[in-house]
Design a protein around this motif. Sequence first.
Motif, short mmCIF file in Angstrom:
data_model
loop_
_atom_site.label_atom_id
_atom_site.label_comp_id
_atom_site.label_asym_id
_atom_site.label_seq_id
_atom_site.Cartn_x
_atom_site.Cartn_y
_atom_site.Cartn_z
N MET A 1 44.70 31.61 26.38
CA MET A 1 44.54 32.61 27.44
C MET A 1 45.81 32.68 28.28
SD MET A 1 40.75 31.71 28.86
CE MET A 1 39.29 31.92 27.86
N PRO A 2 46.14 33.87 28.78
CA PRO A 2 47.33 33.95 29.64
C PRO A 2 47.08 33.33 31.01
CG PRO A 2 46.19 36.07 29.57
CD PRO A 2 45.50 35.18 28.57
N THR A 3 48.13 32.81 31.59
CA THR A 3 48.10 32.36 32.98
C THR A 3 48.52 33.56 33.80
OG1 THR A 3 48.65 30.10 32.33
CG2 THR A 3 49.04 30.70 34.64
N VAL A 4 47.57 34.17 34.50
CA VAL A 4 47.83 35.50 35.03
C VAL A 4 46.94 35.83 36.21
CG1 VAL A 4 46.16 36.59 33.46
CG2 VAL A 4 48.10 37.93 34.30
N TRP A 5 47.44 36.67 37.10
CA TRP A 5 46.63 37.28 38.14
C TRP A 5 46.02 38.57 37.59
CZ3 TRP A 5 44.82 35.72 42.70
CH2 TRP A 5 45.42 34.61 43.30
N THR A 6 44.73 38.77 37.84
CA THR A 6 44.03 39.97 37.38
C THR A 6 43.49 40.73 38.57
OG1 THR A 6 43.38 38.90 35.31
CG2 THR A 6 42.11 40.82 35.98
N VAL A 7 43.65 42.05 38.56
CA VAL A 7 43.08 42.91 39.59
C VAL A 7 41.81 43.54 39.03
CG1 VAL A 7 44.46 44.93 38.89
CG2 VAL A 7 43.54 44.78 41.22
N TYR A 8 40.80 43.65 39.89
CA TYR A 8 39.51 44.23 39.51
C TYR A 8 39.32 45.56 40.22
CZ TYR A 8 38.54 39.77 37.37
OH TYR A 8 38.61 38.67 36.55
N LEU A 9 38.92 46.58 39.46
CA LEU A 9 38.68 47.91 40.00
C LEU A 9 37.18 48.12 40.14
CD1 LEU A 9 41.29 49.88 37.85
CD2 LEU A 9 41.62 48.68 40.03
N ALA A 10 36.78 48.66 41.27
CA ALA A 10 35.36 48.79 41.59
C ALA A 10 34.70 49.90 40.78
CB ALA A 10 35.19 49.07 43.08
N CYS B 1 39.29 45.99 44.25
CA CYS B 1 38.36 45.33 45.15
C CYS B 1 38.43 43.81 45.09
CB CYS B 1 36.93 45.79 44.87
SG CYS B 1 36.32 45.34 43.23
N TRP B 2 39.18 43.25 44.11
CA TRP B 2 39.23 41.79 43.99
C TRP B 2 40.38 41.39 43.09
CZ3 TRP B 2 37.53 38.28 47.01
CH2 TRP B 2 37.38 36.94 46.60
N VAL B 3 40.86 40.16 43.27
CA VAL B 3 41.86 39.58 42.37
C VAL B 3 41.52 38.12 42.12
CG1 VAL B 3 43.78 41.11 42.99
CG2 VAL B 3 43.40 39.03 44.33
N ASP B 4 41.85 37.65 40.92
CA ASP B 4 41.75 36.21 40.65
C ASP B 4 42.84 35.78 39.69
OD1 ASP B 4 40.83 36.87 38.07
OD2 ASP B 4 38.74 36.45 38.52
N ALA B 5 43.08 34.49 39.66
CA ALA B 5 44.11 33.91 38.80
C ALA B 5 43.46 32.94 37.84
CB ALA B 5 45.18 33.19 39.62
N MET B 6 43.79 33.07 36.56
CA MET B 6 43.36 32.12 35.55
C MET B 6 44.46 31.08 35.40
SD MET B 6 40.37 32.90 34.22
CE MET B 6 40.35 32.32 32.53
N LEU B 7 44.15 29.82 35.69
CA LEU B 7 45.16 28.76 35.73
C LEU B 7 44.74 27.56 34.89
CD1 LEU B 7 45.78 28.72 39.60
CD2 LEU B 7 47.15 29.90 37.87
N ALA C 1 40.62 36.09 47.44
CA ALA C 1 41.01 35.93 46.04
C ALA C 1 40.21 34.78 45.45
CB ALA C 1 42.51 35.64 45.93
N ALA C 2 40.49 34.44 44.19
CA ALA C 2 39.84 33.29 43.56
C ALA C 2 40.75 32.71 42.50
CB ALA C 2 38.50 33.68 42.95
N LEU C 3 40.54 31.44 42.21
CA LEU C 3 41.22 30.72 41.15
C LEU C 3 40.17 30.25 40.16
CD1 LEU C 3 43.59 28.45 43.31
CD2 LEU C 3 43.98 30.81 42.55
N ALA C 4 40.47 30.41 38.87
CA ALA C 4 39.52 30.03 37.84
C ALA C 4 40.22 29.22 36.76
CB ALA C 4 38.87 31.27 37.23
N PRO C 5 39.52 28.27 36.12
CA PRO C 5 40.16 27.44 35.10
C PRO C 5 40.26 28.13 33.75
CG PRO C 5 37.87 26.80 35.36
CD PRO C 5 38.13 27.86 36.40
N LYS C 6 41.38 27.91 33.08
CA LYS C 6 41.52 28.34 31.70
C LYS C 6 40.85 27.29 30.81
CE LYS C 6 45.57 29.40 30.25
NZ LYS C 6 47.04 29.53 30.04
#
Length: 275
Positions: A80-89, A18-24, A70-75
Amino acid sequence: MDYAEQDAAGGYAEGVPCWVDAMLPDVEGGKRFYGELFGWAFAERAGAGAGAGSAYGQYTLAHSDGLPVAALAPKTDGRMPTVWTVYLATPDAAALAERVRRAGGSMVREPMPVGPAGTVGLAADPEGAVFGIWQGGTHQGFGKQREPGSYCWTEVYSRDKDRVDSFYEGVFGYGGFDLDLDGVPFRTWSPPGAEAGPETAIGGRSLMSPATDGYSTPETPPHFLVYFNVTDADATAAAVTRLGGRVQMPPHDIPYGRVAVLRDNQGATFAVLQD
């Protein structure tokens, strides 16, 4: 959404991405990269995002055609890994977290409320592949998907398919359907109640090795790969290189379209699909 992906209230059924974000490490740099690559526009939301990044402060939502994609979030920690994460509802994040543990997985971050937006957690399967869980509130998830510039697919890369299949199918009740993609054993997952097969699949599992996935190494940990839909996979791969990223697996044809595995200019890996 397909009918099988909806719950009774019209939101996302349990287990559906249902969603994805990247920790950068550099969100502003990420905005420039993905803004040019996918045409995304951005809006910051302090502490009220949908995913794990919201726990760290500013959470930058990406929009395509005015809809959240999608969204981008700060590390805040370099470890922490620099990675895209998928979220399951899920309709109940706490209950899902308990099922994850009972099935041999673990919780990287226990479910926590994110204001009225919903409740978020991070889980890991028995091999350590990390995925998010999201109990939607005011934010249910994608406003747009499976269209150019938006999320379209995810799959987990594992080394022990039997262990991983039993975990996800036990925790989420997925129906599995086995495929052979150019000699690589692949399994699609469909939501409970849907006839299992590629037509109803919401994700899948592949095997990870340099010989089969074309980009991992023996040291690469099991992981999820997030796909975005594009109109031209070759042009997107060329743009990634121009923007300072790199092509990990060149564009190539599969039975479901043309795909490429790419890495952004900060190290987050993602894939694109031209269908």
